[in-house]
Scaffold this active site. Structure first.
Site, PDB file in Angstrom:
ATOM      1  N   CYS A   1       0.630  -1.219   0.025  1.00  0.00           N
ATOM      2  CA  CYS A   1       0.137  -0.177  -0.024  1.00  0.00           C
ATOM      3  C   CYS A   1       1.087   1.216  -0.226  1.00  0.00           C
ATOM      4  CB  CYS A   1      -0.968   0.033   1.341  1.00  0.00           C
ATOM      5  SG  CYS A   1      -1.884  -1.317   1.055  1.00  0.00           S
TER       6      CYS A   1
HETATM    7  N1  NAD Z   1      -2.844  -6.203   1.575  1.00  0.00           N
HETATM    8  C1  NAD Z   1      -3.367  -5.229   2.121  1.00  0.00           C
HETATM    9  O1  NAD Z   1      -2.852  -5.032   3.462  1.00  0.00           O
HETATM   10  C2  NAD Z   1      -4.239  -4.182   1.533  1.00  0.00           C
HETATM   11  C3  NAD Z   1      -4.873  -3.374   2.302  1.00  0.00           C
HETATM   12  C4  NAD Z   1      -5.656  -2.386   1.628  1.00  0.00           C
HETATM   13  C5  NAD Z   1      -5.929  -2.603   0.102  1.00  0.00           C
HETATM   14  N2  NAD Z   1      -5.400  -3.512  -0.460  1.00  0.00           N
HETATM   15  C6  NAD Z   1      -5.515  -3.419  -2.043  1.00  0.00           C
HETATM   16  O2  NAD Z   1      -6.609  -4.194  -2.294  1.00  0.00           O
HETATM   17  C7  NAD Z   1      -6.205  -5.205  -3.511  1.00  0.00           C
HETATM   18  C8  NAD Z   1      -5.927  -6.522  -3.378  1.00  0.00           C
HETATM   19  O3  NAD Z   1      -4.722  -6.699  -2.343  1.00  0.00           O
HETATM   20  P1  NAD Z   1      -4.366  -8.071  -1.868  1.00  0.00           P
HETATM   21  O4  NAD Z   1      -3.270  -7.870  -0.734  1.00  0.00           O
HETATM   22  O5  NAD Z   1      -5.532  -8.791  -1.163  1.00  0.00           O
HETATM   23  O6  NAD Z   1      -3.606  -8.682  -3.045  1.00  0.00           O
HETATM   24  P2  NAD Z   1      -3.380 -10.475  -2.994  1.00  0.00           P
HETATM   25  O7  NAD Z   1      -2.092 -10.498  -3.958  1.00  0.00           O
HETATM   26  O8  NAD Z   1      -2.961 -10.828  -1.668  1.00  0.00           O
HETATM   27  O9  NAD Z   1      -4.497 -11.315  -3.529  1.00  0.00           O
HETATM   28  C9  NAD Z   1      -4.940 -11.148  -4.767  1.00  0.00           C
HETATM   29  C10 NAD Z   1      -5.617 -12.207  -5.403  1.00  0.00           C
HETATM   30  O10 NAD Z   1      -6.373 -11.919  -6.558  1.00  0.00           O
HETATM   31  C11 NAD Z   1      -6.179 -13.303  -7.192  1.00  0.00           C
HETATM   32  N3  NAD Z   1      -6.427 -12.646  -8.760  1.00  0.00           N
HETATM   33  C12 NAD Z   1      -5.385 -11.997  -9.627  1.00  0.00           C
HETATM   34  N4  NAD Z   1      -6.173 -11.833 -10.821  1.00  0.00           N
HETATM   35  C13 NAD Z   1      -7.602 -12.169 -10.606  1.00  0.00           C
HETATM   36  C14 NAD Z   1      -8.521 -12.276 -11.522  1.00  0.00           C
HETATM   37  N5  NAD Z   1      -8.643 -11.679 -12.802  1.00  0.00           N
HETATM   38  N6  NAD Z   1      -9.771 -13.022 -10.992  1.00  0.00           N
HETATM   39  C15 NAD Z   1      -9.790 -13.440 -10.132  1.00  0.00           C
HETATM   40  N7  NAD Z   1      -8.535 -13.362  -8.928  1.00  0.00           N
HETATM   41  C16 NAD Z   1      -7.472 -12.789  -9.256  1.00  0.00           C
HETATM   42  C17 NAD Z   1      -4.629 -13.687  -7.116  1.00  0.00           C
HETATM   43  O11 NAD Z   1      -4.431 -14.912  -7.624  1.00  0.00           O
HETATM   44  C18 NAD Z   1      -4.853 -13.470  -5.527  1.00  0.00           C
HETATM   45  O12 NAD Z   1      -5.094 -14.713  -4.831  1.00  0.00           O
HETATM   46  C19 NAD Z   1      -4.954  -4.293  -4.075  1.00  0.00           C
HETATM   47  O13 NAD Z   1      -5.774  -3.466  -4.796  1.00  0.00           O
HETATM   48  C20 NAD Z   1      -4.476  -3.672  -2.757  1.00  0.00           C
HETATM   49  O14 NAD Z   1      -3.909  -2.563  -3.302  1.00  0.00           O
HETATM   50  C21 NAD Z   1      -4.438  -4.296   0.127  1.00  0.00           C
END
Ligand code: NAD
Length: 457
Positions: free
Chosen positions: A295
């Site tokens: 982030c």
């Molecule tokens: N991790 C954090 O602390 C956090 C906090 C707030 C916001 N975010 C935001 O949330 C979003 C997700 O982050 P995250 O950390 O959960 O990511 P992550 O990498 O942990 O998980 C994402 C998942 O999406 C899957 N994926 C990718 N493309 C896909 C598709 N087309 N269809 C279905 N699944 C698909 C991947 O296989 C993976 O399992 C990002 O935009 C991130 O910036 C993350």
């Protein structure tokens, strides 16, 4: 759950058969999302998507989780969680309560609300990589049906929901509101390792239309304790970016002041603690090895990228980034200086890195500045070992470092650098056994441990 007419539309759209059928839901959508046991469909089961889905299940809703990774879906169906904040027991309970994990996007047609939680990283040249959101929008296009709410949760620039998800819904043949399809943006604010979890953090919600915002607000109220509705999806997108830009800029500020304080022979940690006694107008941020995670280093770049498109210069963001990006190198220099003062070259010297995940008490080491510091030392020839009770040995080796366990002899190290302040590490023992400890996290001060050989950042 969809009614038979909605199910028909869903099947037709999955088969790519254009179907512009207006089906009036038996229950108005506001009452439906408020009162019925509806099903949440989550696209992307990572750090954001999985906790959201399990929170919905805990609140008595149905849940379908979709991910493109078969390996991940198999593990989740077998009750194995890959997320620090979700225990296997919690996952097993959710499976017993009916949550389903699948790689079949068609199953999303059964859900009443679709939550898009896919990655939004930076690509080459640090530009937003929107390919995951684009792919998820294509999935929505295939499954969306009247009666559904679609909410994007992935962090991105203001305008993303309208630029990517709205056209996908329109390509599927639906108009927002009139066809009982609703579209909103709601940023995820969860921070891994913190006490507050997804189901306890208020949510900001903004609809692409006023009605979409209203429906999304009602739906989210079934999952989280409070919802703050803003006037548009763009305002909600911007909210997430200002929250994280605020952190990035303040961390940049304190990282710069920490370097100045060192030059002036002032203890920055003492100064921050003193300033934090002011009951208003000051929030403490702390220096460290740099910024990490998915982030803080990334989100401000989404805003500055969008600003450049509008011919606008985001000077605070750019300055903070410059300071934060050079912090690993600053830490390498400080550690090298400490070795030098004691007559050790960096080349060939045994260095112990304590903690390599990007923040305390999580196993996630993606984008970790602690790793950057150790890489910098290894590049100069140091023999780098790592003590991290959460990051696995294989993972430590994958970065080119030797894993060290809690009961290994630490006497061979010339210096230890505390780079991530996990609890559950015996910091006293490290300071007793290693001749000098560089504390980039101020952990010794926080724990009240006084050792002459501990040097804070
Ligand atoms: N991790 C954090 O602390 C956090 C906090 C707030 C916001 N975010 C935001 O949330 C979003 C997700 O982050 P995250 O950390 O959960 O990511 P992550 O990498 O942990 O998980 C994402 C998942 O999406 C899957 N994926 C990718 N493309 C896909 C598709 N087309 N269809 C279905 N699944 C698909 C991947 O296989 C993976 O399992 C990002 O935009 C991130 O910036 C993350």
């Amino acid at each position: 759950m969809p009614n038979p007419g909605q199910a028909l539309v869903s099947i037709l759209s999955m088969a790519h058969i254009p179907c512009k059928v207006l089906i009036i839901s038996p229950v108005p959508r506001d009452r439906f999302f408020q009162d019925e046991r509806w099903t949440a469909g989550v696209i992307g089961l990572g750090y954001v998507g999985l906790p959201l889905l399990l929170t919905a299940i805990k609140k008595g809703l149905g849940g379908i989780g979709f991910d493109i990774s078969q390996e991940l879906v198999d593990a989740l169906n077998a009750g194995r969680s890959h997320i620090d904040d979700v225990s296997d027991e919690e996952l097993e309970k959710a499976l017993a309560d009916g949550v389903e994990f699948t790689t079949d996007p068609g199953r999303l047609g059964e859900a009443d609300a679709l939550f898009i939680c896919v990655p939004s990283p930076l690509g080459r040249n640090r530009q937003p990589d929107l390919s995951y959101i684009e792919a998820a929008a294509e999935t929505v296009q295939r499954v969306v049906r009247p009666g559904q709410l679609v909410s994007l949760e992935s962090t991105s620039y203001p305008g993303t929901t309208e630029d990517f998800v709205l056209p996908a819904i329109e390509r599927a043949g639906f108009k927002l509101d009139t066809d009982e399809v609703y579209l909103a943006f709601s940023p995820e604010r969860v921070s891994p390792g913190e006490d507050l979890k997804t189901g306890q953090i208020p949510k900001v919600v903004g609809g692409v239309t006023v009605e979409s915002g209203r429906i999304a607000e009602i739906a989210y109220k079934r999952i989280v304790p409070a919802v703050h509705l803003v006037s548009s999806a763009r305002a909600a997108e911007m909210t997430k970016l200002i929250e994280n830009t605020y952190r990035a800029v303040n961390i940049g500020l304190v990282n710069e002041i920490a370097q100045l304080a060192h030059e002036l022979d002032i203890d920055i940690w003492e100064v921050i603690d003193a300033a934090a006694t002011k009951p208003f107008g000051f929030q403490a941020f702390y220096p460290g090895p740099g910024v990490g995670g998915h982030c803080i280093p990334l989100d401000p770049q989404y805003l500055s990228w969008r600003a450049r498109e509008a011919n606008f210069a985001t000077r605070f963001i750019d300055t903070a980034e410059q300071v934060n990006v050079q912090m690993p190198l600053y830490n390498v220099t400080r550690i090298s200086d400490l070795l030098n003062e004691r007559g050790f070259p960096v080349f060939g010297t045994e260095v112990l890195g304590v903690g390599i995940s990007y923040k305390a008490n999580i196993a996630d080491d993606r984008e970790s500045a602690s790793i950057e510091v150790l890489r910098g030392l290894a590049k100069r020839g140091a023999q780098v070992s790592v003590l991290d009770p959460l990051v696995g040995d294989d993972r430590i080796r994958s970065h080119g470092f030797n894993p060290v366990s809690a009961d290994d002899d630490l006497g061979r190290f010339a210096i230890a650098a505390v780079l991530t302040d996990h609890s559950g590490v015996d910091y006293e023992r490290i300071a007793r056994e290693v001749p000098v400890v560089y504390d980039a996290r101020g952990v010794y001060r926080r724990l009240g441990l006084k050792f002459d050989n501990v040097v804070p950042l």
